[in-house]
Structures are given as C-alpha cells and as structure tokens.
Scaffold this motif. Structure first.
Motif, PDB file in Angstrom:
ATOM      1  N   GLY A  70       0.799  -1.225   0.000  1.00 31.88           N
ATOM      2  CA  GLY A  70       0.000   0.000   0.000  1.00 31.88           C
ATOM      3  C   GLY A  70       0.833   1.278   0.000  1.00 31.88           C
ATOM      4  O   GLY A  70       0.283   2.377  -0.113  1.00 31.88           O
ATOM      5  N   ASP A  71       2.158   1.153   0.123  1.00 37.71           N
ATOM      6  CA  ASP A  71       3.030   2.333   0.144  1.00 37.71           C
ATOM      7  C   ASP A  71       3.115   3.007  -1.225  1.00 37.71           C
ATOM      8  O   ASP A  71       2.973   2.351  -2.263  1.00 37.71           O
ATOM      9  N   THR A  72       3.407   4.302  -1.186  1.00 41.15           N
ATOM     10  CA  THR A  72       3.836   5.009  -2.390  1.00 41.15           C
ATOM     11  C   THR A  72       5.355   5.072  -2.334  1.00 41.15           C
ATOM     12  O   THR A  72       5.926   5.546  -1.352  1.00 41.15           O
ATOM     13  N   VAL A  73       5.998   4.555  -3.388  1.00 36.76           N
ATOM     14  CA  VAL A  73       7.465   4.461  -3.394  1.00 36.76           C
ATOM     15  C   VAL A  73       8.050   5.248  -4.570  1.00 36.76           C
ATOM     16  O   VAL A  73       7.567   5.139  -5.703  1.00 36.76           O
ATOM     17  N   ILE A  74       9.091   6.026  -4.288  1.00 41.03           N
ATOM     18  CA  ILE A  74       9.824   6.733  -5.347  1.00 41.03           C
ATOM     19  C   ILE A  74      11.140   5.997  -5.565  1.00 41.03           C
ATOM     20  O   ILE A  74      11.923   5.820  -4.629  1.00 41.03           O
ATOM     21  N   ASP A  75      11.365   5.564  -6.804  1.00 40.12           N
ATOM     22  CA  ASP A  75      12.558   4.770  -7.152  1.00 40.12           C
ATOM     23  C   ASP A  75      13.455   5.632  -8.052  1.00 40.12           C
ATOM     24  O   ASP A  75      13.132   5.888  -9.210  1.00 40.12           O
ATOM     25  N   LEU A  76      14.599   6.073  -7.504  1.00 39.32           N
ATOM     26  CA  LEU A  76      15.495   6.964  -8.263  1.00 39.32           C
ATOM     27  C   LEU A  76      16.615   6.155  -8.915  1.00 39.32           C
ATOM     28  O   LEU A  76      17.244   5.324  -8.256  1.00 39.32           O
ATOM     29  N   GLY A  77      16.875   6.431 -10.191  1.00 42.32           N
ATOM     30  CA  GLY A  77      17.862   5.639 -10.932  1.00 42.32           C
ATOM     31  C   GLY A  77      17.294   4.254 -11.161  1.00 42.32           C
ATOM     32  O   GLY A  77      17.912   3.247 -10.828  1.00 42.32           O
ATOM     33  N   ALA A  78      16.086   4.214 -11.719  1.00 39.44           N
ATOM     34  CA  ALA A  78      15.285   2.979 -11.723  1.00 39.44           C
ATOM     35  C   ALA A  78      15.589   2.011 -12.865  1.00 39.44           C
ATOM     36  O   ALA A  78      15.313   0.810 -12.736  1.00 39.44           O
ATOM     37  N   ALA A  79      16.133   2.506 -13.976  1.00 37.73           N
ATOM     38  CA  ALA A  79      16.324   1.647 -15.163  1.00 37.73           C
ATOM     39  C   ALA A  79      17.409   0.584 -14.924  1.00 37.73           C
ATOM     40  O   ALA A  79      18.388   0.884 -14.237  1.00 37.73           O
ATOM     41  N   PRO A  80      17.267  -0.621 -15.436  1.00 40.18           N
ATOM     42  CA  PRO A  80      16.183  -1.100 -16.310  1.00 40.18           C
ATOM     43  C   PRO A  80      14.872  -1.458 -15.597  1.00 40.18           C
ATOM     44  O   PRO A  80      13.892  -1.743 -16.245  1.00 40.18           O
ATOM     45  N   GLY A  81      14.849  -1.487 -14.248  1.00 43.32           N
ATOM     46  CA  GLY A  81      13.551  -1.662 -13.599  1.00 43.32           C
ATOM     47  C   GLY A  81      13.461  -2.758 -12.546  1.00 43.32           C
ATOM     48  O   GLY A  81      12.370  -3.043 -12.053  1.00 43.32           O
ATOM     49  N   GLY A  82      14.599  -3.364 -12.200  1.00 40.70           N
ATOM     50  CA  GLY A  82      14.580  -4.452 -11.205  1.00 40.70           C
ATOM     51  C   GLY A  82      13.988  -4.031  -9.866  1.00 40.70           C
ATOM     52  O   GLY A  82      13.118  -4.723  -9.316  1.00 40.70           O
ATOM     53  N   TRP A  83      14.429  -2.903  -9.352  1.00 35.16           N
ATOM     54  CA  TRP A  83      13.916  -2.447  -8.043  1.00 35.16           C
ATOM     55  C   TRP A  83      12.430  -2.094  -8.138  1.00 35.16           C
ATOM     56  O   TRP A  83      11.656  -2.392  -7.228  1.00 35.16           O
ATOM     57  N   SER A  84      12.036  -1.470  -9.241  1.00 35.94           N
ATOM     58  CA  SER A  84      10.617  -1.121  -9.404  1.00 35.94           C
ATOM     59  C   SER A  84       9.769  -2.386  -9.434  1.00 35.94           C
ATOM     60  O   SER A  84       8.689  -2.441  -8.831  1.00 35.94           O
ATOM     61  N   GLN A  85      10.264  -3.433 -10.124  1.00 31.88           N
ATOM     62  CA  GLN A  85       9.526  -4.702 -10.165  1.00 31.88           C
ATOM     63  C   GLN A  85       9.343  -5.264  -8.755  1.00 31.88           C
ATOM     64  O   GLN A  85       8.260  -5.730  -8.406  1.00 31.88           O
ATOM     65  N   VAL A  86      10.406  -5.200  -7.956  1.00 31.01           N
ATOM     66  CA  VAL A  86      10.332  -5.719  -6.579  1.00 31.01           C
ATOM     67  C   VAL A  86       9.325  -4.898  -5.771  1.00 31.01           C
ATOM     68  O   VAL A  86       8.476  -5.450  -5.061  1.00 31.01           O
ATOM     69  N   ALA A  87       9.399  -3.573  -5.898  1.00 36.49           N
ATOM     70  CA  ALA A  87       8.496  -2.700  -5.121  1.00 36.49           C
ATOM     71  C   ALA A  87       7.033  -2.986  -5.470  1.00 36.49           C
ATOM     72  O   ALA A  87       6.171  -3.054  -4.584  1.00 36.49           O
ATOM     73  N   VAL A  88       6.751  -3.201  -6.766  1.00 39.53           N
ATOM     74  CA  VAL A  88       5.378  -3.527  -7.189  1.00 39.53           C
ATOM     75  C   VAL A  88       4.959  -4.864  -6.571  1.00 39.53           C
ATOM     76  O   VAL A  88       3.857  -5.013  -6.042  1.00 39.53           O
ATOM     77  N   LYS A  89       5.872  -5.818  -6.600  1.00 40.76           N
ATOM     78  CA  LYS A  89       5.598  -7.148  -6.045  1.00 40.76           C
ATOM     79  C   LYS A  89       5.292  -7.066  -4.544  1.00 40.76           C
ATOM     80  O   LYS A  89       4.516  -7.858  -4.004  1.00 40.76           O
ATOM     81  N   LEU A  90       5.922  -6.096  -3.882  1.00 41.56           N
ATOM     82  CA  LEU A  90       5.701  -5.923  -2.440  1.00 41.56           C
ATOM     83  C   LEU A  90       4.396  -5.168  -2.156  1.00 41.56           C
ATOM     84  O   LEU A  90       4.061  -4.900  -1.018  1.00 41.56           O
TER      85      LEU A  90
END
Ligand SMILES: C[S@@+](CC[C@H](N)C(=O)[O-])C[C@H]1O[C@@H](n2cnc3c(N)ncnc32)[C@H](O)[C@@H]1O
Length: 198
Positions: free
Chosen positions: A44-64
């Motif tokens: 339910g968090d809103t997360v800001i991912d800086l230096g996100a490409a290619p997207g591994g961390w963003s994928q994890v955050a969505v999964k969480l």
C-alpha cells in the motif's frame, strides 16, 4: 577456492535467478534482501525509485504491493503499476514533475550510479552528489515516519553524508547486502522513520 572464483560464481547465480524469475536486473535481489531485513517498503506504500532503469527495483516494489514512481535519465520499458518519469533528478524540472505525479511518498529508494570514469576519487564524489540529491528528494517528498534507502560509494566524504542523513531520520544503518559483489565499495544506507523536518 579463490575469492575471485567464488565472487564470479555468486554473480552468475544472481544473474541466472534474475533471468528465470523475470527480474530485469540482478540488483532486484539486493532490494529483496534489504527489505526482508529492514521493511523499508510495505503493502500500500507510495514508493519513489530513483535511478530505476532497467527496472529491477521497481519490479520488486510492485511485487511488495507498492505504487511506484520511477525516475531515470535512461529510458525504461513500461512496468504495470509503475509511473515512469524520464529525466535527471538533479534538475529542478524533474523534481517538480515527480512532486506533481507522486505527491507524498512512504519510501524513497535510490540505486543511482554515476557513469564510471575509472578514477575512483571522481566516481566516488559523483556518487555522493547523486546520493545528496536523493536525500533532498526524500526530505522534500517523504511523509513523516517514511523510509529512505540509498546506494553510495564509500570514500572520503562518505561519513559526512551519513551524518547528514542522521539529521533527518531516527534510525540510520549502513548495509552491505549479500547480493552485492564483495570487491565493490558500494554500500546501502538504510534510514527509517523520517522526522519530517523539511
Ligand atoms: C545501477 S543502475 C539502477 C538499477 C536499478 N535499480 C534496477 O534494479 O534495475 C543506476 C541507474 O542510475 C541512473 N542515474 C544516474 N544518474 C542519474 C540522475 N542524475 N538522475 C536519474 N537517474 C540517474 C542511471 O541512468 C542508471 O540507470
């Protein structure tokens, strides 16, 4: 068994796992390990991912279970649940766009790295500059009690950066995740419970 051989084996292991589990970068495992231990991101968090490409961390955050706003100078292919902002976070224009899109965030995570020149002193100084910008984003957009995670290259001005983070967060810990190659001098600063003094 040589150290080098072991490191290569571990690297290969994370690379293969990332591929088979559909992550775009093996750095995804660093975030998973850090989050298992420190609970930076919650459902339910809103997360800001800086230096996100290619997207591994963003994928994890969505999964969480987070809603993600990702920023990078480089292009990033779309990910469901991620709003991507193409821009340089050190520029006010990008920051304003991010502020408009994301509003207040529960976590700011930064895996930003400079383009490596091969001169460590210069690369380290650039890394601190990017980390300082990430901290500014956190101070500007984090909700009270929010969390901050930031990669930084260790060097001369690293202790000063940690002191700066401590001014805004109640808990600050340097963390070297298992998925990080041992020889690298990068470290992750885990900062929790934003004091909200912006
Ligand atoms: C190690 S990669 C990030 C990998 C990412 N966390 C993942 O899991 O896929 C570092 C990223 O930082 C980005 N970067 C470097 N300087 C930046 C800046 N000033 N603004 C935004 N992104 C930046 C680079 O373009 C690069 O994509």
């Amino acid at each position: 068994m040589s150290d080098r051989w072991y490191r290569e084996l571990k690297r290969e292991h994370y690379y293969r796992s990332a591929k088979s589990e559909g992550y775009r970068a093996r750095s995804a495992y660093k975030l998973l390990q850090i989050n298992n231990r420190y609970h930076i991101i919650r459902r339910g968090d809103t997360v800001i991912d800086l230096g996100a490409a290619p997207g591994g961390w963003s994928q994890v955050a969505v999964k969480l279970g987070a809603k993600v706003f990702a920023v990078d100078i480089q292009h990033m292919d779309p990910i469901t649940g991620v709003t991507f902002i193409h821009g340089d976070i050190t520029e006010e224009e990008t920051l304003k766009k991010l502020e408009e899109e994301a509003g207040e965030a529960n976590a700011v995570i930064s895996d930003m790295s400079p383009n490596l020149s091969g001169h460590y002193v210069m690369d380290q100084a650039r890394s601190i500059w990017l980390s300082t910008n990430a901290l500014n984003v956190a101070r500007r957009l984090l909700a009270e009690h929010g969390n901050f995670l930031c990669k930084v290259f260790v060097g001369e001005d690293y202790p000063q950066f940690v002191e700066e983070v401590k001014k805004s967060f109640n808990m600050v810990k340097p963390h070297s995740p298992q998925a990080s190659r041992k020889r690298s001098s990068e470290i992750y600063i885990v900062a929790k419970n934003f004091r909200g003094s912006r």
